[in-house]
Design a protein around this motif. Structure first.
Motif, PDB file in Angstrom:
ATOM      1  N   ASP A   9      19.761  -8.243  25.152  1.00  0.00           N
ATOM      2  CA  ASP A   9      18.563  -9.074  25.269  1.00  0.00           C
ATOM      3  C   ASP A   9      18.664 -10.049  26.434  1.00  0.00           C
ATOM      4  N   ARG A  18      18.110  -7.408  11.077  1.00  0.00           N
ATOM      5  CA  ARG A  18      17.827  -7.605  12.499  1.00  0.00           C
ATOM      6  C   ARG A  18      16.580  -6.818  12.876  1.00  0.00           C
ATOM      7  N   THR A  19      15.662  -7.491  13.559  1.00  0.00           N
ATOM      8  CA  THR A  19      14.392  -6.900  13.974  1.00  0.00           C
ATOM      9  C   THR A  19      14.365  -6.808  15.492  1.00  0.00           C
ATOM     10  N   ILE A  20      14.075  -5.617  16.004  1.00  0.00           N
ATOM     11  CA  ILE A  20      14.072  -5.383  17.449  1.00  0.00           C
ATOM     12  C   ILE A  20      12.688  -4.904  17.867  1.00  0.00           C
ATOM     13  N   ARG A  44      13.780  -2.351  25.279  1.00  0.00           N
ATOM     14  CA  ARG A  44      14.080  -3.390  24.294  1.00  0.00           C
ATOM     15  C   ARG A  44      13.673  -4.757  24.852  1.00  0.00           C
ATOM     16  N   SER A  62      15.333  -9.389  20.078  1.00  0.00           N
ATOM     17  CA  SER A  62      15.569  -9.210  18.651  1.00  0.00           C
ATOM     18  C   SER A  62      15.632 -10.555  17.957  1.00  0.00           C
TER      19      SER A  62
END
Length: 612
Positions: free
Chosen positions: A341, A547-549, A556, A559
């Motif tokens: 990220d 965990r949310t992505i 990407r 998250s």
């Protein structure tokens, strides 16, 4: 002790005892605030200091205490300087925090020490004959609970001061500690970016002043917090009003009170270790102190490389309710790069624990520290803590790599047939209810579902959100990208929802999750979703870590860790194109190939389905 009165009628008094348990005897009052006429001034030591009871005009606005100039005389911190002289820093908000020289024999004000009238803080210095030397703030700005520590090894006085409001659940929140330093006890105090703690005028932006030590943060290990720390399961909020000390062995500690992300104003005390970085700035260990000792010679590459939860504490300094910071994911690679990220480079100075990272052109310096985390087992966890020349503090906590999840596709809505527009071609979740939407032909994607932005929406079955592991994806083309319009919004009302919007206020596109009316966990883009362009959106939720992505066009974006899996929602209001909030606009545009899975797809799998 502080005596806090109405209309800034406050004072700081001293009492003494031969035993810490008392009894205490009042000795005298050190300083007063709030006096606005000669009668009130005569009840203070104002005349003893200035020679008159006539209150100077600078202290008054329309006959009352000028709170943009004069402080509120509370929150004292008393300390000896490097030469053994006694001082007191005090004050809360408004006119800023001030410092007075005390008499070493009496402990009260040293009346032989005088202060000039200096209201020009362009050089970082300001003073007032009665109030003393102004150390920080002023002009009605934020700041309370000042605390100064003399650090002999570093050769600096470190000033801590807390911004904003201490609450966690209402509009007076955002408590956070800021750090400055000076070679001279009376300042001027500066931060890592070279900015003065004192404000020059009312437009001097305080949000960028001072290193923000920590904000509202969450690590996934908190979900397994020890029985004595269950309040932290959903994260910490509003940390502030600290003290600090260096023990006889040279170890540094930060002591403060904190609230929690649990919808209440409960607060507790926490202690974290601190360390000097290579530039002599104090960085704060991510986890509370549990007896860990830093390795003086540093750590092996094997210990360091791997996946980390990453928090940038930012510099937000408002008095509005502040949500939880994004908990992102990064990987420190063996070749010295940072991926995930956040991208950049990292290194450890040979033979030491010193860490350096370069992210977005900014250099951060701090430490690697293997410390006990806050789980019930207090597992040893590699962490990092660094601060940048931009005053931002970054933290990392190493995690075990998430295992690849498996599952199956449970729903697909491809909108190929007008007569069966809501059909679930997989059949596990079940057919959707179409409300006003129509199937039209698109030159790129063929048959797609059209939403008019007025009252068109799709209602998905409750089964569409009954899973732990989860992925939802679709192709979307917004013709408006109206603020807060929903692509999807799953849940059962305003207290429990999981949504994606093409444009969030003062941000870009956003996925956000709220459970039991808590603050939102979110991932945001830097701009609104591009209008009149087909874009692929996918969001995954891990069945093991929550965990949310968010992925956009297979890339990407970021998250976060959510408070609860979607199975905690009743699913009575699972929508495409409609919000749980009645004031938000309906979606205006087109959708295609809405797919739902009962596990978190990998990045490779997201790309595979995007290209089908």
């Amino acid at each position: 002790m502080s005596i806090n009165g109405d209309f800034y009628y406050s004072s700081i008094a001293m009492a003494t005892a031969d035993s810490i348990t008392g009894p205490y005897t009042y000795v005298g009052t050190v300083v007063y605030s709030g006096f606005d006429n000669a009668t009130q001034a005569a009840m203070t030591d104002y005349k003893q200091v200035t020679g008159t009871n006539t209150v100077a005009s600078r202290y008054l606005v329309n006959g009352s205490w000028n709170n943009a100039y004069g402080t509120n005389a509370i929150d004292p911190c008393v300390l000896y300087d490097e030469d053994g002289q006694l001082w007191m820093i005090y004050g809360s908000w408004f006119g800023g925090t001030f410092m007075l020289k005390l008499d070493n024999e009496t402990g009260l004000r040293d009346y032989t020490y005088t202060y000039a009238l200096d209201t020009n803080a362009s050089d970082g210095k300001a003073s007032d004959p009665y109030l003393g030397t102004r150390i920080s703030g002023g002009y009605g700005g934020t700041g309370e609970g000042p605390y100064i520590v003399w650090d002999e090894e570093a050769g600096y006085y470190y000033l801590y001061i807390t911004y904003c409001g201490l609450n966690a659940t209402n509009s007076f929140g955002g408590y956070n500690m800021r750090l400055f330093r000076s070679k001279n006890i009376e300042g001027p105090y500066t931060d890592a970016a070279g900015r003065y703690a004192n404000r020059k005028n009312s437009s001097d932006d305080q949000s960028v002043k001072g290193i923000k030590l920590m904000g509202n943060y969450y690590f996934s290990s908190f979900a397994s917090a020890s029985s004595s720390n269950t309040s932290a399961k959903n994260g910490y909020k509003s940390p502030g009003h600290n003290s600090a000390f260096v023990d006889n062995a040279g170890n540094r500690y930060l002591v403060y009170h904190t609230r929690f992300n649990r919808g209440s104003e409960e607060h507790q005390v926490r202690v974290h270790q601190q360390f000097l970085n290579e530039d002599g700035w104090l960085v704060t260990a991510p986890y509370e102190y549990a007896g860990s000792k830093i390795s003086a010679t540093g750590y092996s590459t094997t210990d360091i490389v791997g996946e980390y939860e990453f928090i940038n504490h930012g510099n937000d300094a408002t008095t509005g309710l502040i949500g939880m910071l994004d908990t992102k994911m990064v990987t420190l690679n063996k070749d010295g790069t940072i991926s995930g990220d956040v991208t950049g480079t990292w290194k450890q100075k040979s033979g030491t624990y010193y860490a350096t990272m370069v992210i977005d052109g900014v250099t951060y310096k701090g430490v690697f520290f293997k410390q006990f985390d806050e789980t019930s087992s207090h597992k040893e966890t590699m962490t990092f803590s660094l601060i940048g020349s931009n005053n931002l503090a970054i933290w990392g906590s190493k995690i075990e790599a998430e295992a690849a999840e498996t599952g199956k596709q449970v729903a697909e809505y491809n909108f190929n047939d007008s007569a069966n527009a809501g059909k679930d071609s997989v059949g596990t979740v079940g057919n959707a209810t179409i409300n006003g939407c129509t199937v039209v032909t698109d030159s790129i994607r063929g048959s797609v579902l059209s939403f008019d932005g007025y009252d068109d929406y799709v209602k998905l079955p409750a089964a569409a959100s009954e899973y732990k592991g989860y992925t939802i994806m679709m192709w979307v083309k917004s013709t408006n990208a109206a603020m807060w319009e929903r692509v999807f919004d799953l849940g059962d009302g305003m207290a429990n929802n999981f949504f994606f919007t093409t444009y969030a206020y003062a941000s870009g596109f956003r996925v956000a999750h709220k459970y039991n009316d808590s603050t939102e966990n979110m991932v945001s883009g830097t701009s609104a979703l591009t209008k009149n362009t087909w874009t692929h959106v996918a969001v995954t939720i891990s069945a093991s870590t929550k965990r949310t992505i968010l992925y956009v066009n297979g890339q990407r974006i970021g998250s976060t860790v959510i408070d609860a899996w979607l199975e905690s929602f009743s699913g009575s209001a699972n929508y495409l194109g409609k919000s749980q909030y009645s004031t938000d606009p309906y979606f205006n545009g087109f959708m295609d190939d809405v797919r739902i899975f009962n596990y978190a797809l990998s990045e490779k799998e997201v790309t595979t389905y995007m290209n089908k």
